[in-house]
Design a protein around this motif. Structure first.
Motif, PDB file in Angstrom:
ATOM      1  N   PRO A  87       0.830  -1.211   0.000  1.00  0.00           N
ATOM      2  CA  PRO A  87       0.000   0.000   0.000  1.00  0.00           C
ATOM      3  C   PRO A  87       0.861   1.256   0.000  1.00  0.00           C
ATOM      4  CG  PRO A  87       0.072  -0.959   2.182  1.00  0.00           C
ATOM      5  CD  PRO A  87       0.782  -1.926   1.290  1.00  0.00           C
ATOM      6  N   TRP A  88       0.224   2.382  -0.201  1.00  0.00           N
ATOM      7  CA  TRP A  88       0.949   3.647  -0.239  1.00  0.00           C
ATOM      8  C   TRP A  88       1.619   3.913   1.106  1.00  0.00           C
ATOM      9  CZ3 TRP A  88       2.073   5.995  -4.573  1.00  0.00           C
ATOM     10  CH2 TRP A  88       1.266   5.755  -5.691  1.00  0.00           C
ATOM     11  N   GLY A 142       3.921  -5.521 -11.324  1.00  0.00           N
ATOM     12  CA  GLY A 142       4.019  -4.847 -10.022  1.00  0.00           C
ATOM     13  C   GLY A 142       5.080  -3.783  -9.938  1.00  0.00           C
ATOM     14  N   ALA A 143       5.346  -3.058 -11.026  1.00  0.00           N
ATOM     15  CA  ALA A 143       6.319  -1.966 -10.978  1.00  0.00           C
ATOM     16  C   ALA A 143       5.924  -0.943  -9.917  1.00  0.00           C
ATOM     17  CB  ALA A 143       6.414  -1.282 -12.342  1.00  0.00           C
ATOM     18  N   LEU A 144       6.921  -0.279  -9.358  1.00  0.00           N
ATOM     19  CA  LEU A 144       6.665   0.711  -8.330  1.00  0.00           C
ATOM     20  C   LEU A 144       5.842   1.874  -8.895  1.00  0.00           C
ATOM     21  CD1 LEU A 144       7.750   0.594  -5.379  1.00  0.00           C
ATOM     22  CD2 LEU A 144       9.317   2.431  -6.034  1.00  0.00           C
ATOM     23  N   ARG A 145       4.920   2.370  -8.088  1.00  0.00           N
ATOM     24  CA  ARG A 145       4.146   3.563  -8.416  1.00  0.00           C
ATOM     25  C   ARG A 145       4.480   4.637  -7.390  1.00  0.00           C
ATOM     26  NH1 ARG A 145      -0.007   0.036  -7.619  1.00  0.00           N
ATOM     27  NH2 ARG A 145      -1.299   1.596  -6.566  1.00  0.00           N
ATOM     28  N   SER A 191       3.059  -0.570  -4.722  1.00  0.00           N
ATOM     29  CA  SER A 191       3.130  -1.485  -5.867  1.00  0.00           C
ATOM     30  C   SER A 191       2.020  -2.509  -5.753  1.00  0.00           C
ATOM     31  CB  SER A 191       4.493  -2.181  -5.961  1.00  0.00           C
ATOM     32  OG  SER A 191       4.693  -3.084  -4.899  1.00  0.00           O
ATOM     33  N   GLY A 192       1.510  -2.924  -6.913  1.00  0.00           N
ATOM     34  CA  GLY A 192       0.440  -3.910  -6.931  1.00  0.00           C
ATOM     35  C   GLY A 192       0.977  -5.322  -7.062  1.00  0.00           C
TER      36      GLY A 192
END
Length: 222
Positions: A87-88, A142-145, A191-192
């Motif tokens: 999660p964020w 799942g790349a970083l956001r 990331s997802g």
């Protein structure tokens, strides 16, 4: 895509290592036998050599106030069998050799036997993370956001995080194998889960350009 460490809080640097160079480094790191990652990797000679190499330090030094030195290295491998949702959040803790009472440091916790603590935000603002990609990072695996510029407001509460998400569009940090992502620890990131049947391996190295106060010592720094 690329950006600037300042003011955005992150930057993607393409083609830092070649395929053969990464394979040699990955082979010395080895596979993850259990879980999704391994800590304490500055004890691995190849990781230490890369973290202290002219190439790595040239990327990090321009964004730190003092001479950069690596203080923590973690290896992650997101696969269909080790798949997780992040999660964020901000990276708020550092790994130290032992716990000690120092004003402004706390709370303390223990991860895999190593003391961790939240330092003052002013110190986190002076740190930088280097993330070396061993595989292509895409939205599907799942790349970083990240949320640009969110690192400039110190520690954020849950309400602060909700406001940043509502006001600032997120950016997917897509990268190719061999690329490096530089980011501030206080940058909001998430990331997802991966929906791809492949690896997403990342070597995460934290750098500092300052000396810890009191009797505090980094867990991994030489």
């Amino acid at each position: 895509m690329s950006s600037n460490v300042e003011p955005d809080g992150f930057s993607i640097v393409p083609g830092v290592l070649s395929g053969p160079q990464m394979e040699l480094l990955r082979a010395e790191i080895g596979d993850i036998d259990e879980g999704a990652g391994r800590r304490g990797l500055l004890t691995v000679p190849a990781v230490s050599a890369f973290a202290r190499s002219e190439k790595a330090l040239a990327l990090v030094n321009p964004w730190l106030c003092g001479k950069a030195h690596p203080v923590r290295a973690i290896f992650f491998d997101k696969t269909p069998n080790a798949n997780w949702l992040v999660p964020w959040h901000q990276d708020l803790t550092i790994a130290l050799a032992e716990a000690a009472e120092v004003p402004g440091f706390g709370p303390w916790s223990v991860k895999e036997g190593t003391p961790h603590v939240q330092p003052p935000a002013e110190l986190l603002e002076q740190m930088l993370t280097l993330r070396l990609h061993f595989d292509d990072a895409t939205e599907s695996n799942g790349a970083l956001r990240v949320i640009p510029r969110s690192h400039r407001s110190g520690r954020l509460s849950a309400e602060d995080i909700r406001e940043w998400r509502a006001q600032m569009p997120e950016v997917v940090c897509g990268a190719e194998a061999g690329d490096v992502l530089l980011m501030r620890p206080l940058l909001l990131h998430a990331s997802g889960r991966s929906s791809a049947a492949c690896h997403r391996r990342v070597l995460h190295i934290d750098y500092a350009g300052f000396t810890l106060p009191g009797n505090l010592r980094w867990h991994e720094a030489a």
